[in-house]
Design a protein around this motif. Structure first.
Motif, PDB file in Angstrom:
ATOM      1  N   HIS A 180       0.783  -1.157  -0.156  1.00 42.52           N
ATOM      2  CA  HIS A 180      -0.039   0.038   0.044  1.00 42.52           C
ATOM      3  C   HIS A 180       0.850   1.336   0.056  1.00 42.52           C
ATOM      4  CE1 HIS A 180      -2.763   3.151   1.286  1.00 42.52           C
ATOM      5  NE2 HIS A 180      -3.673   2.371   0.930  1.00 42.52           N
ATOM      6  N   GLN A 181       2.032   1.103   0.819  1.00 45.46           N
ATOM      7  CA  GLN A 181       2.528   2.272   0.979  1.00 45.46           C
ATOM      8  C   GLN A 181       3.500   2.819  -0.509  1.00 45.46           C
ATOM      9  OE1 GLN A 181       5.618   1.365   3.780  1.00 45.46           O
ATOM     10  NE2 GLN A 181       4.221   1.714   5.574  1.00 45.46           N
ATOM     11  N   GLU A 182       3.966   1.872  -1.037  1.00 44.68           N
ATOM     12  CA  GLU A 182       4.468   1.914  -2.577  1.00 44.68           C
ATOM     13  C   GLU A 182       3.340   2.396  -3.538  1.00 44.68           C
ATOM     14  OE1 GLU A 182       7.655   1.758  -5.252  1.00 44.68           O
ATOM     15  OE2 GLU A 182       7.698   1.686  -3.225  1.00 44.68           O
ATOM     16  N   ILE A 183       2.363   1.861  -3.563  1.00 44.35           N
ATOM     17  CA  ILE A 183       1.369   2.164  -4.676  1.00 44.35           C
ATOM     18  C   ILE A 183       0.764   3.374  -4.366  1.00 44.35           C
ATOM     19  CG2 ILE A 183      -0.983   1.762  -5.362  1.00 44.35           C
ATOM     20  CD1 ILE A 183      -0.723  -1.147  -5.008  1.00 44.35           C
ATOM     21  N   SER A 184       0.639   3.941  -2.950  1.00 40.21           N
ATOM     22  CA  SER A 184       0.579   5.319  -2.575  1.00 40.21           C
ATOM     23  C   SER A 184       1.416   6.293  -3.103  1.00 40.21           C
ATOM     24  CB  SER A 184       0.206   5.413  -1.114  1.00 40.21           C
ATOM     25  OG  SER A 184      -0.672   4.577  -0.680  1.00 40.21           O
ATOM     26  N   ALA A 185       2.725   5.849  -2.832  1.00 44.32           N
ATOM     27  CA  ALA A 185       3.869   6.967  -3.449  1.00 44.32           C
ATOM     28  C   ALA A 185       3.654   6.951  -4.769  1.00 44.32           C
ATOM     29  CB  ALA A 185       5.112   6.223  -2.745  1.00 44.32           C
ATOM     30  N   ARG A 186       3.815   5.744  -5.579  1.00 48.21           N
ATOM     31  CA  ARG A 186       3.632   6.160  -7.336  1.00 48.21           C
ATOM     32  C   ARG A 186       2.442   6.925  -7.570  1.00 48.21           C
ATOM     33  NH1 ARG A 186       7.836   4.240  -5.544  1.00 48.21           N
ATOM     34  NH2 ARG A 186       8.229   6.600  -5.413  1.00 48.21           N
ATOM     35  N   LEU A 187       1.358   6.587  -7.041  1.00 47.14           N
ATOM     36  CA  LEU A 187       0.035   7.146  -7.504  1.00 47.14           C
ATOM     37  C   LEU A 187       0.013   8.577  -7.362  1.00 47.14           C
ATOM     38  CD1 LEU A 187      -3.043   5.010  -6.818  1.00 47.14           C
ATOM     39  CD2 LEU A 187      -2.224   5.851  -9.180  1.00 47.14           C
ATOM     40  N   ARG A 188       0.634   9.188  -6.148  1.00 41.07           N
ATOM     41  CA  ARG A 188       0.863  10.483  -6.018  1.00 41.07           C
ATOM     42  C   ARG A 188       1.965  11.130  -6.581  1.00 41.07           C
ATOM     43  NH1 ARG A 188       0.680   8.613   0.345  1.00 41.07           N
ATOM     44  NH2 ARG A 188      -1.719   8.859   0.564  1.00 41.07           N
ATOM     45  N   GLU A 189       2.838  10.560  -7.035  1.00 39.44           N
ATOM     46  CA  GLU A 189       3.793  11.020  -7.860  1.00 39.44           C
ATOM     47  C   GLU A 189       3.284  11.334  -9.190  1.00 39.44           C
ATOM     48  OE1 GLU A 189       8.221   9.353  -6.396  1.00 39.44           O
ATOM     49  OE2 GLU A 189       7.194   8.511  -8.264  1.00 39.44           O
ATOM     50  N   GLU A 190       2.277  10.390  -9.856  1.00 38.26           N
ATOM     51  CA  GLU A 190       1.647  10.546 -11.293  1.00 38.26           C
ATOM     52  C   GLU A 190       0.826  11.564 -11.187  1.00 38.26           C
ATOM     53  OE1 GLU A 190       0.277   7.329 -13.600  1.00 38.26           O
ATOM     54  OE2 GLU A 190       0.838   5.834 -11.984  1.00 38.26           O
ATOM     55  N   LEU A 191       0.592  12.329 -10.381  1.00 34.87           N
ATOM     56  CA  LEU A 191      -0.081  13.783 -10.159  1.00 34.87           C
ATOM     57  C   LEU A 191       0.655  14.763 -10.623  1.00 34.87           C
ATOM     58  CD1 LEU A 191      -2.377  12.997  -6.927  1.00 34.87           C
ATOM     59  CD2 LEU A 191      -3.355  13.039  -9.496  1.00 34.87           C
ATOM     60  N   ASP A 192       1.805  14.566 -10.382  1.00 36.44           N
ATOM     61  CA  ASP A 192       2.830  15.613 -10.599  1.00 36.44           C
ATOM     62  C   ASP A 192       3.372  15.720 -12.061  1.00 36.44           C
ATOM     63  OD1 ASP A 192       4.973  17.381 -10.656  1.00 36.44           O
ATOM     64  OD2 ASP A 192       5.823  16.814  -8.848  1.00 36.44           O
ATOM     65  N   TYR A 193       2.680  16.300 -12.901  1.00 40.45           N
ATOM     66  CA  TYR A 193       3.281  16.312 -14.359  1.00 40.45           C
ATOM     67  C   TYR A 193       4.627  16.896 -14.656  1.00 40.45           C
ATOM     68  CZ  TYR A 193      -1.099  14.591 -16.039  1.00 40.45           C
ATOM     69  OH  TYR A 193      -2.197  13.678 -16.296  1.00 40.45           O
ATOM     70  N   GLU A 194       4.921  17.916 -13.651  1.00 41.48           N
ATOM     71  CA  GLU A 194       6.215  18.396 -13.732  1.00 41.48           C
ATOM     72  C   GLU A 194       7.412  17.376 -13.478  1.00 41.48           C
ATOM     73  OE1 GLU A 194       5.600  23.096 -12.360  1.00 41.48           O
ATOM     74  OE2 GLU A 194       6.144  21.645 -10.839  1.00 41.48           O
ATOM     75  N   LEU A 195       7.134  16.444 -12.565  1.00 41.98           N
ATOM     76  CA  LEU A 195       7.929  15.341 -12.209  1.00 41.98           C
ATOM     77  C   LEU A 195       8.113  14.467 -13.427  1.00 41.98           C
ATOM     78  CD1 LEU A 195       9.925  13.824 -10.469  1.00 41.98           C
ATOM     79  CD2 LEU A 195       7.721  12.524  -9.387  1.00 41.98           C
ATOM     80  N   GLU A 196       6.913  14.216 -13.948  1.00 42.05           N
ATOM     81  CA  GLU A 196       6.691  13.246 -15.187  1.00 42.05           C
ATOM     82  C   GLU A 196       7.623  13.847 -16.302  1.00 42.05           C
ATOM     83  OE1 GLU A 196       3.598  10.960 -18.355  1.00 42.05           O
ATOM     84  OE2 GLU A 196       3.020  12.029 -16.269  1.00 42.05           O
ATOM     85  N   SER A 197       7.355  14.987 -16.498  1.00 45.55           N
ATOM     86  CA  SER A 197       8.371  15.725 -17.413  1.00 45.55           C
ATOM     87  C   SER A 197       9.913  15.459 -17.320  1.00 45.55           C
ATOM     88  CB  SER A 197       7.990  17.281 -17.682  1.00 45.55           C
ATOM     89  OG  SER A 197       8.478  18.009 -16.658  1.00 45.55           O
ATOM     90  N   ARG A 198      10.359  15.461 -16.056  1.00 46.17           N
ATOM     91  CA  ARG A 198      11.714  15.381 -15.822  1.00 46.17           C
ATOM     92  C   ARG A 198      11.946  13.778 -16.158  1.00 46.17           C
ATOM     93  NH1 ARG A 198      10.383  18.771 -11.471  1.00 46.17           N
ATOM     94  NH2 ARG A 198      10.465  17.044  -9.862  1.00 46.17           N
ATOM     95  N   HIS A 199      11.228  12.908 -15.673  1.00 46.75           N
ATOM     96  CA  HIS A 199      11.249  11.451 -16.163  1.00 46.75           C
ATOM     97  C   HIS A 199      11.115  11.088 -17.518  1.00 46.75           C
ATOM     98  CE1 HIS A 199       9.133  10.376 -11.941  1.00 46.75           C
ATOM     99  NE2 HIS A 199      10.429  10.415 -11.904  1.00 46.75           N
ATOM    100  N   ALA A 200      10.483  12.131 -18.254  1.00 42.17           N
ATOM    101  CA  ALA A 200      10.614  11.679 -19.883  1.00 42.17           C
ATOM    102  C   ALA A 200      11.928  12.165 -20.244  1.00 42.17           C
ATOM    103  CB  ALA A 200       9.292  12.568 -20.451  1.00 42.17           C
ATOM    104  N   SER A 201      12.313  13.532 -19.880  1.00 41.31           N
ATOM    105  CA  SER A 201      13.631  13.738 -20.158  1.00 41.31           C
ATOM    106  C   SER A 201      14.832  12.859 -19.745  1.00 41.31           C
ATOM    107  CB  SER A 201      14.177  15.398 -19.761  1.00 41.31           C
ATOM    108  OG  SER A 201      13.225  16.056 -20.113  1.00 41.31           O
ATOM    109  N   LEU A 202      14.701  12.321 -18.777  1.00 39.90           N
ATOM    110  CA  LEU A 202      15.707  11.235 -18.251  1.00 39.90           C
ATOM    111  C   LEU A 202      15.586  10.219 -19.219  1.00 39.90           C
ATOM    112  CD1 LEU A 202      17.689  10.196 -16.066  1.00 39.90           C
ATOM    113  CD2 LEU A 202      15.640   9.471 -14.858  1.00 39.90           C
TER     114      LEU A 202
END
Length: 448
Positions: A180-202
């Protein structure tokens, strides 16, 4: 209380009410089975649960996809039904899109595009995608997040915790706290499109020299926390492409393998969602990797542990296996527990054990996977259960999810050679240096 706070609270309360009613029904029937001996018709009730939740956007559907790759985290009747929740949520209409875009890019947002299509090109779990053309004539994909998704995620995660708790009361095989902790952390991250943009560049940097894989460029000036703009890349759904080009099955499988495992073994980063909608195929058989919301970064020692466990299984070295599981995050694994965990590990590692061309389904067929999961579950109950470490969740999801893709492809590949090519020069210190350099350069947090 501000209007924004009221809206957020109102959205969350509405979500709690809808999901809570469905979960409450499950709790009541479960209690009847456990306390009163009333049999719970799991298949029928699972279908009712899906029907009750079916109109809700996103998070629960993503959770169900995750649970389908964690052996017996929930009874398979429920996972099977929940996994059918539709990924394509009803799209936002044009008046709403205009308001959302103005909130992200300002009232003159349309002047920042040469054109912007009113109808969504795709609707997914947390947002929808619109085609556009930039002022520089580049074709673009603009992913706009649905409103109140943070409330939806928090409501669903709270109810998921209740579902997990219900089943743990009757079945102690797997402790789901860290899942549950892991699923929670990843789902909350998915809400942050600025983080996703950095992931895409990476990912674009990590896979720059990998043949057969393409990652679209981010357009940072048209991206925000709730809007992600990437270059538009043309491609077809993988199963449609294979139907017309069966001769490319093996090449496609190898491209997929490298797309997932070059970043893992070279940088300690894995794409946690091998869902069929997250990539498309170009005419030449190369693939476009499209979605970077669910990314997991591992400590270099964990990557070494994955290789160490592989070598321990091949050498039938029990002590090395114990140490590898400890590196994975299993606390003080006994030899008895390790022997049970090895049943699942041999299933997952099977395709890369033998130096020969083979199909995945020789050992990873669906029926064999179910039989293996059931055997593991029964043995875990016998040895007193296990707490699954957080690191296991997305590593396992990638392996099983990719295996499912390869099953669909019916590819015949020497998986052993592919794997050996990736790890032949593995050095944990070099990995740590590459990881630190790449993640720091792209603003992605290093693993704790």
């Amino acid at each position: 209380m501000s209007n924004t706070e009221e809206n957020r609270l109102g959205g969350r309360l509405a979500r709690y009410a809808r999901v809570g009613t469905a979960v409450g029904g499950l709790a009541a029937r479960f209690a009847g089975e456990r306390v009163l001996g009333i049999p719970l018709e799991r298949e029928r009730h699972a279908a009712e649960l899906r029907a009750a939740l079916g109109g809700l956007k996103g998070p629960l559907m993503k959770v169900a996809q995750l649970l389908s790759t964690i052996p017996d985290a929930l009874p398979r009747e429920y996972v099977a039904e929940l996994s059918q929740l539709q990924a394509d949520a009803p799209s936002m209409g044009w008046p709403f899109v205009k308001r959302r875009m103005a909130a992200e890019l300002g009232p003159t947002w349309q002047a920042k595009f040469r054109s912007f299509e009113r109808a969504a090109a795709a609707a997914a779990s947390l947002g929808q995608v619109h085609k556009a053309v930039g002022l520089d004539d580049r074709r673009l994909a603009c992913k706009l997040q649905y409103p109140d998704m943070a409330s939806a995620v928090e409501a669903d995660l709270r109810q998921l915790r209740l579902i997990f708790a219900l089943f743990e009361r009757s079945d102690s095989a797997i402790s789901t706290t860290k899942i549950h902790q892991e699923i929670s952390a990843r789902l909350r991250e998915e809400l942050d499109y600025e983080l996703e943009s950095r992931h895409a560049s990476l990912y674009r940097a990590m896979l720059a020299d990998t043949p057969g894989v393409h990652v679209p460029a981010v357009v940072p000036e048209l991206s925000t926390k709730r809007l992600l703009t990437l270059e538009w890349v043309e491609g077809r759904r993988i199963l449609d492409h294979v139907a017309d080009h069966p001769e490319q099955r093996n090449e496609l499988a190898m491209n997929m393998f490298r797309a997932w495992y070059v970043p893992f073994y070279y940088y300690g980063v894995i794409h946690g969602d091998p869902h069929l909608g997250n990539y498309t195929v170009r005419p030449d058989g190369s693939i476009n990797l499209l979605d970077f919301g669910c990314i997991r970064v591992f400590h270099p020692s964990f990557v070494k542990g994955v290789i160490d466990l592989y070598n321990a299984l091949r050498a039938e070295d029990e002590e090395a296996a114990v140490e590898a599981y400890r590196t994975w995050g299993f606390a003080n694994p006994s030899k008895e527990l390790v022997s049970v965990l090895n049943i699942w590990a041999r299933f997952v590692y099977a395709p890369i054990m033998d130096d020969r061309t083979r199909k995945i389904e020789e050992t990873n067929a669906g029926h064999y996977g179910r039989e293996t999961a059931e055997k593991v579950h029964a043995q875990l109950r016998r040895v007193g259960g296990v707490e699954v470490p957080r690191e296991f969740v997305f590593m396992d999801r990638a392996a099983i999810g990719l295996g499912s893709v390869f099953l669909h492809l019916k590819a015949e590949v020497n998986w052993y050679r592919l794997f050996q090519d990736l790890i032949k020069d593995f050095d944990v210190t070099a990995l740590e240096q590459r990881q630190t350099t790449a993640l720091t350069r792209h603003g992605v947090p290093l693993p704790a």
